[in-house]
Design an enzyme around this catalytic site. Sequence first.
Site, PDB file in Angstrom:
ATOM      1  N   SER A  26       0.886  -1.254  -0.007  1.00 51.74           N
ATOM      2  CA  SER A  26       0.007  -0.051   0.139  1.00 51.74           C
ATOM      3  C   SER A  26       0.837   1.268   0.014  1.00 51.74           C
ATOM      4  CB  SER A  26      -1.035   0.106   1.242  1.00 51.74           C
ATOM      5  OG  SER A  26      -1.598   1.155   1.322  1.00 51.74           O
TER       6      SER A  26
ATOM      7  N   THR B 108      -9.842   1.212 -15.380  1.00 58.40           N
ATOM      8  CA  THR B 108      -8.779   2.101 -15.969  1.00 58.40           C
ATOM      9  C   THR B 108      -7.969   2.374 -14.572  1.00 58.40           C
ATOM     10  OG1 THR B 108     -10.419   2.978 -17.620  1.00 58.40           O
ATOM     11  CG2 THR B 108      -8.451   4.370 -16.949  1.00 58.40           C
TER      12      THR B 108
ATOM     13  N   HIS C  76       0.503   4.539   0.442  1.00 59.24           N
ATOM     14  CA  HIS C  76       0.521   5.637   1.607  1.00 59.24           C
ATOM     15  C   HIS C  76       1.214   5.354   2.963  1.00 59.24           C
ATOM     16  CE1 HIS C  76      -2.652   4.583   4.552  1.00 59.24           C
ATOM     17  NE2 HIS C  76      -2.943   3.613   3.424  1.00 59.24           N
TER      18      HIS C  76
ATOM     19  N   CYS D 210      -7.713   2.023  11.670  1.00 57.60           N
ATOM     20  CA  CYS D 210      -8.951   1.184  11.138  1.00 57.60           C
ATOM     21  C   CYS D 210      -9.957   1.090  12.076  1.00 57.60           C
ATOM     22  CB  CYS D 210      -8.849   0.077  10.401  1.00 57.60           C
ATOM     23  SG  CYS D 210      -7.031  -0.066   9.678  1.00 57.60           S
TER      24      CYS D 210
END
Lengths: 395, 123
Positions: A202, A240, A204, A328
């Site tokens: 990931s 896309t 970030h 989270c």
Amino acid sequence: MEKNKIVYLDNAATTAMSNEVYCEMIDAYGKLYGNPSSIYKAGREADAALRSVREKVAKAIGASANEIYFTSGGSEANNWAIKGIARANRDKGNHIITSVIEHPSVLESCKALEKEGFKVTYIPVDEFGVIKYSELVKAIGPNTILISIMTANNEVGTVQPIKAIAELAKANDVIFHTDAVQAIGQIDLNVKDIGIDMLSISAHKFNGPKGVGALYIKKGTKIQKFIDGGEQQRNMRAGTENVAAIVGFGKAIEDATANIEENTKYLKSIRKYFLKTISEAIHNIQLNGHNTQRLQSIASISFEGAEGEAVLMMLDREGIYVSTGSACASGSNKPSYVLLAMGKDAETAASTVRFSFSKNTTKEEIDYAVEEIRKAVKKIRSISAVRIYKNKVEL
Amino acid sequence: MEYTEELLNEFYNPANVGVIKAASAVGKIVDDENGEIMKIYISVEKNKIVDAKFQTYGCVPSIACSSMATKMMIGLTLEEAAASITASAIVKELGGKLSDTKTRSAEMAEKAVKAAVKNYSKK
């Protein structure tokens, strides 16, 4: 420390984009507007950018470029890996093994599969957060098709013995996936050397943009498509591609993996300094996680008698950003399941704060933060219904 | 998750923190699941609550709600306190908004008030 300065100690939750990543992305947003699937020049240019990033990601983890697939981040990569393998290999078996301390995107994916008739074994951990390896060995059976164990835990930083797990998986002809989201840039991962079949990344978490990541899938692995639709990414993941974010991701991973040893050395020294300073300033505290088998960026500390969120909000007022439990899980009631799995009681888990550093964290910032943490903990302890004692004397 | 301005102010500047030595009664609520503890001490004279203090080991809304509960209690009779200091009344005083996951903090404060009143009556 200047007034209004922000001291950011929550790098495990997310990181700010580096200036270099930002500039490359702005450039890409402007110039690379084409759809990578279009065959005219603008499309080919966008596609070339993607190919270049695939090379960078592959290089960072010792894979081949055609084994790298871009996703919307770590959660999607984990969902795809687990659900994709399970559903594609039903003929081989219906048993999955993971650990109790995985990220929610892994745990919830497993729970969803249980509803589809799959059986899941959640391997427990010891008091340091290391998986009980003997339980893993016992759990493997003829119906086991997948083992998913994270490389490093996001709450306490404990690193799992993934080389041993990879070998065990291989010996039993079981696919091995690892959620490496927290580990990239801190642990040198070579998927071929270690023997990993799938790996989640990931952007970030290492100064890249949010909303983009990748799943490495070893060539020859039988996996079901997760996002259905067009035939992008070798007909493996429709949609896309987020070209500019992917460009940022490429720059970020290149920079993050260029100096792992140096980076880790710095983080280790900063963490050591933080622990020394804070243990001198505040009494009755407990450090969670393994002492050596760990990420150097994370320090999980329980402050006896001071509830974590209350400490967090006191620090927020002074411009210091930290975390309780995992990012989270914030907003939820329950104490961290990771800490509970490590044998901590609910009260200890509730009094835990996670501090996570970056290569930009300075000693000056640590000095300022520790003083504010000391004041915050003192204030919260004075309100607390839990009295703490040292040598039978109430503090 | 957003806390109201009023709730945060109450948290940053809690009122009536501490214990009442030789209190008329104490209401203690323990939330084992979340590891939180709330204690409300009351001083009663002629059926009226003349003083109230609290100690809370808990999250931001838990501290704010128990602080607000003590403010609301002082000057009321025991019956008035038990009847009027409800979770929603506490939340109303704290900006009127508390997320679903945190309403338990206000409920805990309501229970602590009722427990203190009940424990006085038992004597």
